[in-house]
Design a protein around this motif. Structure first.
Motif, PDB file in Angstrom:
ATOM      1  N   VAL A 183      -9.624   3.573   1.825  1.00 37.40           N
ATOM      2  CA  VAL A 183      -9.030   2.859   0.985  1.00 37.40           C
ATOM      3  C   VAL A 183      -9.390   3.048  -0.067  1.00 37.40           C
ATOM      4  O   VAL A 183     -10.280   2.332   0.050  1.00 37.40           O
ATOM      5  CB  VAL A 183      -9.065   1.991   2.301  1.00 37.40           C
TER       6      VAL A 183
ATOM      7  N   LEU B 198      -5.549   5.780   1.118  1.00 39.77           N
ATOM      8  CA  LEU B 198      -4.425   4.734   1.137  1.00 39.77           C
ATOM      9  C   LEU B 198      -4.940   3.838  -0.599  1.00 39.77           C
ATOM     10  O   LEU B 198      -5.947   3.229  -0.043  1.00 39.77           O
ATOM     11  CB  LEU B 198      -4.024   4.036   2.029  1.00 39.77           C
TER      12      LEU B 198
ATOM     13  N   GLN C 145      -1.374   5.693   8.676  1.00 41.09           N
ATOM     14  CA  GLN C 145      -1.314   6.369   7.778  1.00 41.09           C
ATOM     15  C   GLN C 145      -1.582   7.681   7.736  1.00 41.09           C
ATOM     16  O   GLN C 145      -1.258   8.666   6.747  1.00 41.09           O
ATOM     17  CB  GLN C 145      -1.519   5.686   6.167  1.00 41.09           C
TER      18      GLN C 145
ATOM     19  N   ASP D   2      -3.972   0.309   8.830  1.00 41.08           N
ATOM     20  CA  ASP D   2      -2.610   0.835   8.291  1.00 41.08           C
ATOM     21  C   ASP D   2      -2.715   2.003   7.970  1.00 41.08           C
ATOM     22  O   ASP D   2      -2.168   2.678   7.554  1.00 41.08           O
ATOM     23  CB  ASP D   2      -2.498  -0.606   6.706  1.00 41.08           C
ATOM     24  N   ALA D   3      -4.613   2.150   7.379  1.00 41.66           N
ATOM     25  CA  ALA D   3      -4.823   3.426   7.234  1.00 41.66           C
ATOM     26  C   ALA D   3      -4.483   4.641   8.123  1.00 41.66           C
ATOM     27  O   ALA D   3      -4.539   5.313   7.738  1.00 41.66           O
ATOM     28  CB  ALA D   3      -6.617   3.248   6.671  1.00 41.66           C
TER      29      ALA D   3
ATOM     30  N   LEU E 178       0.158   5.941   0.913  1.00 40.97           N
ATOM     31  CA  LEU E 178      -0.848   7.033   0.505  1.00 40.97           C
ATOM     32  C   LEU E 178      -0.794   7.837  -0.668  1.00 40.97           C
ATOM     33  O   LEU E 178       0.606   8.658  -1.366  1.00 40.97           O
ATOM     34  CB  LEU E 178      -0.126   7.840   2.199  1.00 40.97           C
TER      35      LEU E 178
ATOM     36  N   ALA F 226      -4.579   7.924   6.895  1.00 43.71           N
ATOM     37  CA  ALA F 226      -5.345   7.924   5.698  1.00 43.71           C
ATOM     38  C   ALA F 226      -7.399   8.083   6.100  1.00 43.71           C
ATOM     39  O   ALA F 226      -7.468   7.438   6.557  1.00 43.71           O
ATOM     40  CB  ALA F 226      -5.687   6.892   4.496  1.00 43.71           C
TER      41      ALA F 226
ATOM     42  N   THR G  40       0.547  -1.567   0.272  1.00 46.16           N
ATOM     43  CA  THR G  40       0.141  -0.015   0.190  1.00 46.16           C
ATOM     44  C   THR G  40       0.935   1.639   0.203  1.00 46.16           C
ATOM     45  O   THR G  40       1.862   0.952   0.254  1.00 46.16           O
ATOM     46  CB  THR G  40      -0.972  -0.189   1.383  1.00 46.16           C
TER      47      THR G  40
END
Length: 120
Positions: free
Chosen positions: A43, A13, A38, A34-35, A4, A40, A2
């Motif tokens: 997604v 993301l 980061q 993960d989003a 950003l 985000a 992935t």
């Protein structure tokens, strides 16, 4: 894999087309984590990354995945051609149309359509 990106100052993301299938809540939680890490707000997952069960509404996989994204306040975009799934299910057509009218789940053809949606 992935990374950003920003679309009109909206952090997104973006998942690669290659990778394990997204098949349920656990996969959704991994993406949401993960989003969040980061920063985000959305997604984007290529349509080919979703297991076929996602597009068969009777399995409720889509509902469970979308519910997880909603619980954590992260939007989900299914990006790419889903025409073969739409041809097989009028219920999916209705679900896609309804989802695209909201702010939680979008089924979009390409990155240009995504940029346009995030513009406003």
């Amino acid at each position: 894999m992935t990374h950003l990106e920003r679309f009109h100052d909206v952090p997104v993301l973006v998942c690669a087309a290659e990778g394990a299938a997204i098949g349920g809540e656990r996969d959704a939680l991994d993406l949401i984590g993960d989003a969040g890490y980061q920063g985000a707000r959305w997604v984007v997952v290529p349509a080919e990354r979703f297991a076929d069960d996602f597009f068969q509404l009777r399995t409720r996989v889509a509902g469970h995945v979308v519910q997880k994204f909603a619980q954590y306040g992260v939007g989900l975009v299914v990006l790419g051609d889903i025409s073969r799934h739409l041809e097989a299910s009028s219920a999916l057509e209705d679900f896609v149309r309804e989802s695209n009218g909201g702010r939680q789940l979008w089924f979009l053809r390409d990155r240009e359509q995504l940029a346009e949606r995030l513009r406003g």
